[in-house]
Design an enzyme around this catalytic site. Sequence first.
Site, PDB file in Angstrom:
ATOM      1  CE  LYS A 166      77.015  20.739 -74.595  1.00 12.15           C
ATOM      2  NZ  LYS A 166      76.363  21.212 -75.884  1.00 12.15           N
ATOM      3  CD  GLU A 175      63.589  25.758 -67.048  1.00  7.36           C
ATOM      4  OE1 GLU A 175      62.738  25.450 -67.921  1.00  7.36           O
ATOM      5  OE2 GLU A 175      64.392  26.684 -67.164  1.00  7.36           O
ATOM      6  CB  CYS A 207      61.809  27.173 -70.721  1.00  6.87           C
ATOM      7  SG  CYS A 207      62.515  28.283 -69.483  1.00  6.87           S
ATOM      8  CD  GLU A 257      59.085  22.984 -74.963  1.00 11.23           C
ATOM      9  OE1 GLU A 257      59.309  23.952 -74.220  1.00 11.23           O
ATOM     10  OE2 GLU A 257      59.751  21.932 -74.934  1.00 11.23           O
TER      11      GLU A 257
END
Length: 486
Positions: free
Chosen positions: A178, A254, A288, A390
Amino acid sequence: MQLIKNFINGEFVEGSEGKTFEKRSPLDNKVIAQVSEAGKADVDAAVRAAHAARNGVWGGLTTDQRVDLLYGVADEITRRFEDFVAAEMADTGQPNHVMRHVFIPRGAANFKVFADVVKNVPCESFQMATPDGAGALNYAIRVPKGVVGVISPWNAPFLLMTWKVGPALACGNTVVVKPSEETPLTTTLLGEVMNTVGIPKGVFNVIQGFGPNSAGEFLTQHPLVDAITFTGETRTGTAIMKAAAEGMRDVSFELGGKNAGIVFADADFDAAVDGIFRSVFLNSGQVCLGTERVYVERPIFDKFVQALKAKAEAVKFGRPDDKNANYGPLISAEHKQKVMSYYAKAAAEGANVVTGGGVPTMPADLADGHWVQPTIWTGLPETASVVREEVFGPCCHISPFDSEDEVINKANNNDYGLSTTIWTTNLARAHRVAARIEVGITWINSWFLRDLRTAFGGSKQSGIGREGGVHSLEFYTETRNICVKL
């Protein structure tokens, strides 16, 4: 207009419910494709196709046969290199050179690297004593998990999707992927490659859609999915983990990061500026592993801030195929709104805006795109929003420090623990500090330098598990012990 379809059991098919959604260009917000959304029945068909292939022809292949096919996939990606570069640029809006030299080559390499790992990795064996003196032999075998649900992100869509699909297939699993609704193109294109190479039907499937009450949720809740691997934000990972608890499915995550960069006064100054600039602003900060917190030893703090400011102000905005441009837009209007909200928070909390903090003036044909300025702040406490949370945009906060203990404590004082980058010419210090930073990966005098054989993953809220090289086998296979009485 192009219709992006689902890829189920070797066929490109439209969703059974007839729903579509728009794929817009990050460059100018224009609709470049319609995407067919997979409904619950379509996801079920994809998972069942994967299940049948795992227990059918794919499961009957030898390791060498699988390896040959995956080498063929890598070679076909390379043959269609320009198609993948064009698709990834259309999806992300990022510069041509980033696609050409990093994301697409790494995507192809993922198939060969993991094919080699599976072909060459040994399994353990032990001899043991028994009461009758004849002994026994224990040996291990690795078997595939089964059907792996792969949910991949939008920031480096092809690289991060193949990072999961490559080892999953090399180990003998089948996959249902996906991709992010923001970046459907290269994953779909990989379906064409699979058919060209002769990967059996059902081994690789793609379902298009969203998360909640859409393809992502239907995939993670399907009882025939044996394991789920996901790259994305921590909040979504929490929801997937709850779904995976039904049936006790394995997960590999992750997740988010609020990564620290540490620059000591004895660092190679120019190399440190270049390295930190890249770690903050590559892919418009949508990485990331990117650096959003920078700590610079006080004697060089002011000089470093001005040098990084100069580089940030020298970026050239433009289309991916513009040879003079080296900086792209954010992925979507929604993400731009998020990043700009943090820019506003930083100003409200009293940040010194060294540079940026707004939206650049763009030519008329790009004015509706998702452009934001590279931004640097100083002067905020460690409790400020943009220091703790973040942002996932082209920004960083720079703070001075005076001692190793101080900077280590600041770097570790965060909910995340994905990566860090340390800049110093003192090798003893580099080893000493690296060992105390609570992250999954530390770079010394570099950033984003990846050997695909090494362990990769995050600590704390940055993830669960490790992938890369033989470490991927721990997730994508089950180890079985066989005990033979002699």
